[in-house]
Design a protein around this motif. Structure first.
Motif, PDB file in Angstrom:
ATOM      1  N   ALA A 207     101.641 -29.822  24.403  1.00 17.86           N
ATOM      2  CA  ALA A 207     102.720 -28.964  23.913  1.00 17.86           C
ATOM      3  C   ALA A 207     102.636 -27.567  24.532  1.00 17.86           C
ATOM      4  N   ALA A 208     101.410 -27.043  24.624  1.00 12.78           N
ATOM      5  CA  ALA A 208     101.243 -25.714  25.234  1.00 12.78           C
ATOM      6  C   ALA A 208     101.571 -25.759  26.719  1.00 12.78           C
ATOM      7  N   ALA A 209     101.140 -26.816  27.410  1.00 14.98           N
ATOM      8  CA  ALA A 209     101.407 -26.944  28.846  1.00 14.98           C
ATOM      9  C   ALA A 209     102.906 -27.015  29.117  1.00 14.98           C
ATOM     10  N   ALA A 210     103.643 -27.642  28.214  1.00 18.64           N
ATOM     11  CA  ALA A 210     105.093 -27.766  28.404  1.00 18.64           C
ATOM     12  C   ALA A 210     105.797 -26.419  28.354  1.00 18.64           C
ATOM     13  N   THR A 211     105.175 -25.416  27.733  1.00 19.63           N
ATOM     14  CA  THR A 211     105.801 -24.094  27.655  1.00 19.63           C
ATOM     15  C   THR A 211     105.529 -23.249  28.898  1.00 19.63           C
ATOM     16  N   LEU A 212     104.595 -23.686  29.761  1.00 19.24           N
ATOM     17  CA  LEU A 212     104.213 -22.895  30.928  1.00 19.24           C
ATOM     18  C   LEU A 212     105.162 -23.116  32.097  1.00 19.24           C
ATOM     19  N   ARG A 213     105.398 -22.093  32.859  1.00 24.04           N
ATOM     20  CA  ARG A 213     106.134 -22.232  34.113  1.00 24.04           C
ATOM     21  C   ARG A 213     105.227 -22.915  35.141  1.00 24.04           C
ATOM     22  N   PRO A 214     105.776 -23.438  36.241  1.00 22.76           N
ATOM     23  CA  PRO A 214     104.924 -23.944  37.327  1.00 22.76           C
ATOM     24  C   PRO A 214     103.997 -22.825  37.822  1.00 22.76           C
ATOM     25  N   GLY A 215     102.728 -23.148  37.949  1.00 17.31           N
ATOM     26  CA  GLY A 215     101.749 -22.135  38.317  1.00 17.31           C
ATOM     27  C   GLY A 215     101.201 -21.367  37.129  1.00 17.31           C
ATOM     28  N   GLY A 216     101.711 -21.666  35.916  1.00 16.49           N
ATOM     29  CA  GLY A 216     101.192 -21.036  34.710  1.00 16.49           C
ATOM     30  C   GLY A 216      99.780 -21.518  34.422  1.00 16.49           C
ATOM     31  N   VAL A 217      99.045 -20.720  33.654  1.00 17.91           N
ATOM     32  CA  VAL A 217      97.618 -20.968  33.435  1.00 17.91           C
ATOM     33  C   VAL A 217      97.341 -21.202  31.954  1.00 17.91           C
ATOM     34  N   PHE A 218      96.565 -22.234  31.667  1.00 15.13           N
ATOM     35  CA  PHE A 218      96.101 -22.533  30.315  1.00 15.13           C
ATOM     36  C   PHE A 218      94.627 -22.145  30.233  1.00 15.13           C
ATOM     37  N   VAL A 219      94.286 -21.221  29.334  1.00 11.43           N
ATOM     38  CA  VAL A 219      92.928 -20.706  29.194  1.00 11.43           C
ATOM     39  C   VAL A 219      92.326 -21.236  27.900  1.00 11.43           C
ATOM     40  N   PHE A 220      91.071 -21.667  27.942  1.00 10.22           N
ATOM     41  CA  PHE A 220      90.450 -22.202  26.734  1.00 10.22           C
ATOM     42  C   PHE A 220      88.987 -21.769  26.630  1.00 10.22           C
ATOM     43  N   VAL A 221      88.584 -21.460  25.408  1.00  8.10           N
ATOM     44  CA  VAL A 221      87.184 -21.196  25.057  1.00  8.10           C
ATOM     45  C   VAL A 221      86.974 -21.870  23.712  1.00  8.10           C
ATOM     46  N   GLU A 222      86.196 -22.940  23.699  1.00  8.26           N
ATOM     47  CA  GLU A 222      86.094 -23.782  22.511  1.00  8.26           C
ATOM     48  C   GLU A 222      84.653 -24.237  22.280  1.00  8.26           C
ATOM     49  N   HIS A 223      84.300 -24.419  21.013  1.00 11.30           N
ATOM     50  CA  HIS A 223      83.027 -25.091  20.735  1.00 11.30           C
ATOM     51  C   HIS A 223      83.252 -26.599  20.795  1.00 11.30           C
ATOM     52  N   VAL A 224      82.233 -27.330  21.180  1.00  7.08           N
ATOM     53  CA  VAL A 224      82.361 -28.767  21.388  1.00  7.08           C
ATOM     54  C   VAL A 224      81.140 -29.495  20.840  1.00  7.08           C
ATOM     55  N   ALA A 225      81.252 -30.808  20.751  1.00 10.18           N
ATOM     56  CA  ALA A 225      80.141 -31.634  20.290  1.00 10.18           C
ATOM     57  C   ALA A 225      79.034 -31.642  21.334  1.00 10.18           C
ATOM     58  N   ALA A 226      77.808 -31.499  20.876  1.00 11.89           N
ATOM     59  CA  ALA A 226      76.664 -31.572  21.781  1.00 11.89           C
ATOM     60  C   ALA A 226      76.523 -32.988  22.332  1.00 11.89           C
TER      61      ALA A 226
END
Length: 306
Positions: A207-226
């Motif tokens: 859903a977030a990617a669909a809002t980006l223009r071509p060349g738009g950037v998705f940034v993430f900082v997340e905790h994850v399972a070890a």
């Protein structure tokens, strides 16, 4: 009685429904009230006690956000994704060399431009990420917890009064509002400590990617399972396995207390699965400085839309 008039009727006796018929409604109302109360408490916790966490990840967030906004600026200027990634790396390295100890505030990639960068902050919470956005950024924050909204507004006005903030409850609402206002999609979308809190994080990424223009950037900082593969980060296989076991055991209670946060989510896999990216960069790291062992390991990175 007039001729032809219907005979009088006796009104039915008023009887109360059995108490067991009312129990489901009472229980539903009680659950809703308790959930609303927990959301208020969680918003207060995030606003009061997450400073230690933000300080611990600032060394990762600062360079990552500078690079992401530099890449978005390059692709917005017509550069290919490959060229933008190379250019963004050079710009971020130059910024780090010039200001190695600089505060992250306002450090999201250059000075103001004629076309302010448009940012979608998914799961904005109490707005910790505004520290990293470029001057004059147009930020649309999304958070389904309404208790976060006044804190996000107050923190943005206090820390970054130059930023124009709009708050909405869903990504779909943000996309519709952006299209109606400007007809242009977002340059950058951000998820930090957000993908852990949804049932299918890949759907949220999509859903977030669909809002980006071509060349738009998705940034993430997340905790994850070890994982066992985190042995080098954890200091050994035993510690990696021990951390995963602790996450699994604590997951049910943590999810209740932390507004749906899931300790065993795989954010990196969700990002890679969520869209057809032109490029994905991701780095796993162990985070103990924040004093929140269940939130380690972490993954941070960005994905560029083709």
């Amino acid at each position: 009685m007039a001729p032809g008039a219907p005979p009088p009727t006796t009104p039915p006796a008023l009887t109360a429904p059995p108490i067991w018929d009312l129990l489901p409604a009472w229980r539903a109302a009680d659950r809703a009230a308790r959930r609303a109360s927990r959301r208020v408490e969680f918003a207060a916790f995030m606003d009061t006690y997450m400073g230690t966490y933000e300080a611990a990840v600032a060394g990762r967030k600062g360079p990552l956000f500078r690079r992401a906004f530099a890449v978005a600026a390059a692709t917005g200027g017509g550069a290919s994704v490959a060229s933008a990634l190379a250019e963004g790396g050079e710009e971020e390295a130059a910024a780090a060399a010039e200001e190695p100890e600089a505060s992250p505030a306002g450090g999201g990639g250059g000075g103001p431009t004629s076309d302010p960068v448009r940012v979608l902050d998914v799961g904005i919470g109490v707005a910790p990420n505004v520290e990293y956005y470029p001057p004059g950024a147009l930020v649309t924050g999304v958070d389904p917890n309404p208790a976060m909204h006044p804190r996000a507004v107050a923190n943005t006005h206090r820390r970054r009064p130059d930023i124009h903030l709009t708050l909405l409850p869903t990504v779909a609402a943000a996309a519709a509002a952006a299209a109606a206002a400007t007809g242009s999609p977002f340059d950058v979308a951000v998820c930090t400590l957000t993908l852990c809190s949804v049932g299918d994080p890949a759907d949220l990424v999509a859903a977030a990617a669909a809002t980006l223009r071509p060349g738009g950037v998705f940034v993430f900082v997340e905790h994850v399972a070890a994982q066992v593969g985190d042995a080098a980060l954890a200091g050994g296989v035993v510690e990696a396995v021990r951390r995963r076991a602790a996450q699994v055991l604590a997951a049910p209670q943590h999810r209740v207390l932390a507004d749906g946060c899931r300790l065993t989510q795989d954010a990196e896999a969700a990002v890679r699965r969520g869209a057809e990216w032109a490029a994905v960069e991701a780095e796993r790291f162990w985070l103990e400085e924040a004093g929140m062992p269940l939130l380690s390991p972490h993954v941070a990175g960005m994905a560029v839309k083709g």
